[in-house]
Design an enzyme around this catalytic site. Structure first.
Site, short mmCIF file in Angstrom:
data_model
loop_
_atom_site.label_atom_id
_atom_site.label_comp_id
_atom_site.label_asym_id
_atom_site.label_seq_id
_atom_site.Cartn_x
_atom_site.Cartn_y
_atom_site.Cartn_z
N GLN A 116 0.63 -1.20 -0.01
CA GLN A 116 -0.03 0.01 -0.05
C GLN A 116 0.86 1.03 0.12
O GLN A 116 1.34 1.74 -0.92
CB GLN A 116 -0.95 0.10 1.17
CG GLN A 116 -2.10 -1.09 1.14
CD GLN A 116 -3.19 -1.00 1.85
OE1 GLN A 116 -3.70 0.16 2.22
NE2 GLN A 116 -3.69 -2.03 2.58
N CYS A 117 1.17 1.90 1.07
CA CYS A 117 1.94 3.08 1.32
C CYS A 117 3.45 2.94 0.67
O CYS A 117 3.65 3.98 -0.01
CB CYS A 117 1.73 3.38 2.61
SG CYS A 117 0.18 4.12 3.42
#
Length: 197
Positions: A116-117
């Site tokens: 994700q990030c």
């Protein structure tokens, strides 16, 4: 080439979530600390990134006090700390401006969550023209439920579901997606040998 280490979301918020016991790398703070030590030793910029969701009532709501670095991690004087509200570390921060001001052309990425990030930041950094090094074993993630899974299940049921994507597969898929397109994949021991600590 000026380089910056981006330490993404290695924050207490994650340890406050029920799924923390399923994290792929419980020692993620130690792994990030190794990279920080190596970066500082060669004069690279270290940038600390924290994720925040104001007003959400979740562990990412700054009002609850968990949006802080995990124990063992602390910025040195002059090391910037940026707070984001998006998945990537650029869109809702002044990160690009900060890196440009310091002449940074390459970023090294570690932190939470792998796909994700961390991955999103790697992709955007590559699109912005930075060289990107993705230190996969200095990232951490959690099992992902299938998109059609019923909501509200406890962690044990999620982990027992054969449709749940396990962390090793998430990590492998991230490497496949990034390598040769958005980032060079590196190992923690290559950038911060354990014997050098």
């Amino acid at each position: 080439m000026n380089r910056a280490l981006l330490v993404i979301d290695v924050q207490e918020s994650f340890r406050r979530r029920p799924n923390w016991r399923a994290v792929s790398a419980p020692d993620i703070a130690d792994r990030a600390a190794r990279l920080v030590g190596a970066a500082r030793a060669v004069g690279d910029t270290v940038v600390w990134v924290l994720h925040t969701e104001p007003g959400s009532g979740t562990p990412f709501d700054p009002a609850l006090g968990h949006v802080r670095l995990m124990d063992g991690l602390e910025p040195a004087p002059g090391e910037p700390v940026v707070t984001k509200t998006s998945r990537n570390a650029f869109t809702t921060t002044g990160l690009q401006r900060l890196l440009t001001a310091r002449g940074v052309r390459e970023v090294v990425i570690c932190g939470i969550q792998t796909e994700q990030c961390c991955e999103t930041t790697a992709r955007l950094a590559a699109d912005l023209g930075y060289g990107v090094v993705f230190v996969t074993d200095a990232t951490a993630t959690f099992p992902i439920e299938h998109r059609d899974a019923p909501p509200g299940r406890g962690l044990d049921r999620i982990l027992a579901d054969p449709a749940t994507l396990p962390t090793d597969q998430i990590i492998a898929r991230t490497e496949y997606a990034l390598a040769g397109r958005f980032a060079a994949i590196a190992a923690l021991d290559d950038l911060a040998p354990a014997s050098a600590r």
